[in-house]
Design an enzyme around this catalytic site. Structure first.
Site, PDB file in Angstrom:
ATOM      1  N   ASN A 116     -10.609  -2.586  -6.206  1.00  0.00           N
ATOM      2  CA  ASN A 116      -9.848  -1.596  -6.986  1.00  0.00           C
ATOM      3  C   ASN A 116     -10.548  -1.177  -8.289  1.00  0.00           C
ATOM      4  O   ASN A 116     -10.227  -0.143  -8.860  1.00  0.00           O
ATOM      5  CB  ASN A 116      -8.429  -2.094  -7.303  1.00  0.00           C
ATOM      6  CG  ASN A 116      -7.505  -2.140  -6.101  1.00  0.00           C
ATOM      7  OD1 ASN A 116      -6.578  -2.940  -6.031  1.00  0.00           O
ATOM      8  ND2 ASN A 116      -7.738  -1.278  -5.131  1.00  0.00           N
ATOM      9  N   ASP A 148       0.832  -1.207   0.000  1.00  0.00           N
ATOM     10  CA  ASP A 148       0.000   0.000   0.000  1.00  0.00           C
ATOM     11  C   ASP A 148       0.872   1.266   0.000  1.00  0.00           C
ATOM     12  O   ASP A 148       1.999   1.249   0.501  1.00  0.00           O
ATOM     13  CB  ASP A 148      -0.862  -0.041   1.270  1.00  0.00           C
ATOM     14  CG  ASP A 148      -2.122   0.764   1.120  1.00  0.00           C
ATOM     15  OD1 ASP A 148      -2.372   1.295   0.027  1.00  0.00           O
ATOM     16  OD2 ASP A 148      -2.854   0.879   2.113  1.00  0.00           O
TER      17      ASP A 148
HETATM   18  C1  FPP Z   1      -2.400   0.188  -3.243  1.00  0.00           C
HETATM   19  O1  FPP Z   1      -1.650   1.382  -3.381  1.00  0.00           O
HETATM   20  C2  FPP Z   1      -1.834  -0.887  -3.978  1.00  0.00           C
HETATM   21  C3  FPP Z   1      -2.380  -1.450  -5.059  1.00  0.00           C
HETATM   22  C4  FPP Z   1      -3.621  -1.014  -5.711  1.00  0.00           C
HETATM   23  C5  FPP Z   1      -1.708  -2.603  -5.615  1.00  0.00           C
HETATM   24  C6  FPP Z   1      -0.916  -2.247  -6.839  1.00  0.00           C
HETATM   25  C7  FPP Z   1       0.504  -2.287  -6.510  1.00  0.00           C
HETATM   26  C8  FPP Z   1       1.450  -2.081  -7.420  1.00  0.00           C
HETATM   27  C9  FPP Z   1       1.144  -1.788  -8.837  1.00  0.00           C
HETATM   28  C10 FPP Z   1       2.840  -2.129  -6.951  1.00  0.00           C
HETATM   29  C11 FPP Z   1       3.655  -3.083  -7.744  1.00  0.00           C
HETATM   30  C12 FPP Z   1       3.056  -4.425  -7.848  1.00  0.00           C
HETATM   31  C13 FPP Z   1       3.166  -5.218  -8.931  1.00  0.00           C
HETATM   32  C14 FPP Z   1       2.560  -6.553  -8.915  1.00  0.00           C
HETATM   33  C15 FPP Z   1       3.891  -4.830 -10.133  1.00  0.00           C
HETATM   34  P1  FPP Z   1      -2.514   2.653  -3.410  1.00  0.00           P
HETATM   35  O2  FPP Z   1      -2.642   3.132  -4.798  1.00  0.00           O
HETATM   36  O3  FPP Z   1      -3.824   2.384  -2.753  1.00  0.00           O
HETATM   37  O4  FPP Z   1      -1.735   3.722  -2.644  1.00  0.00           O
HETATM   38  P2  FPP Z   1      -2.407   4.824  -1.728  1.00  0.00           P
HETATM   39  O5  FPP Z   1      -2.858   4.101  -0.503  1.00  0.00           O
HETATM   40  O6  FPP Z   1      -1.279   5.756  -1.487  1.00  0.00           O
HETATM   41  O7  FPP Z   1      -3.542   5.443  -2.454  1.00  0.00           O
END
Ligand code: FPP
Length: 232
Positions: free
Chosen positions: A63, A15
């Site tokens: 998501n 996250d």
């Molecule tokens: C939440 O971060 C994480 C995700 C939606 C997962 C996606 C993660 C990645 C793309 C990192 C790399 C992983 C792979 C498999 C290449 P967020 O966007 O919710 O962050 P925030 O909490 O700051 O809004």
């Protein structure tokens, strides 16, 4: 230090990518590409820390509610990560697999995920499993539905019948789940295999999460287990 290694299966809730991008002044979307680099660095070195399986939450079913551009970016970052890491995974004996639902995922992504699973399947040092279009509740509902469609189940066999219908029935129990960015919840991450998992929260945003921090966290949990075993 001669501590016993107790962390073999690691869960990652990655996250804080969006906030990292915003903090850099480059916009939320830039955080995902940096998050992919962080994951790449972790998977290369994790076997040296005794880790045999990493299960990482890459895209949840929740998501889909995000802005359409952000969804497209996350899916394409994941696809590129899997495609570009394939050779490195083969060289490092890492087996790739993924769990989740296929609905709504682009065909090109499914092709990359499935072909990478196939070409890395003899990797024996570590398994990397990505949860994509995944919901723990959906997985449990899927498993229960498929278990009851099978021949009648006795109460005695109920648990094992459901376990056999999970997306990855042989998945080992998770020893430790790490969630970055200071959020303290599980957000529909794997629940069946987290039965005895320890949970560690760090304020580090995922793109800044390093193998050094992972190593320190693992050492801490190993030394706690060492103390526990001395008491018993
Ligand atoms: C939440 O971060 C994480 C995700 C939606 C997962 C996606 C993660 C990645 C793309 C990192 C790399 C992983 C792979 C498999 C290449 P967020 O966007 O919710 O962050 P925030 O909490 O700051 O809004």
């Amino acid at each position: 230090m001669n501590t016993r290694n107790t962390i073999h299966h690691l869960g990652l809730i990655m996250d804080g990518n969006g906030r990292w991008g915003e903090a850099q002044g480059k916009g939320r979307i830039s955080g995902y590409a940096q998050g992919a680099i962080a994951l790449h660095n972790i998977i290369i070195s994790a076997p040296l820390l005794g880790i045999r399986t990493i299960i990482a939450f890459a895209f949840s079913r929740d998501n889909w509610k995000r802005d359409v551009n952000e969804v497209e970016t996350i899916l394409s970052v994941i696809t590129r990560f899997v495609r570009r890491s394939a050779t490195v995974m083969i060289e490092n004996g890492i087996r790739f697999r993924w769990i989740g639902e296929t609905d709504k995922l682009p065909n090109s992504m499914l092709t990359t995920l499935n072909s990478t699973s196939e070409i890395t399947k003899s990797g024996s040092k570590m398994t990397l499993c990505l949860c994509i279009n995944y919901s723990a509740r959906a997985e449990m509902a899927h498993a229960v539905k498929n278990a009851v469609l099978s021949p009648p189940i006795s109460d005695k066999n109920l648990m094992s019948s459901v376990a056999k219908k999970l997306y990855w029935p042989e998945m080992p129990n998770i020893d430790l789940i790490i969630r970055t960015s200071g959020e303290k919840r599980l957000s529909d991450f794997c629940c069946w295999n987290s039965q005895y998992a320890k949970i560690h929260f760090t304020d580090t945003l995922w793109p800044d999460f390093s193998i050094e921090e992972l190593s320190d966290i693992i050492k801490m949990y190993n030394s706690v287990s060492e103390d526990d075993s001395k008491i018993k």
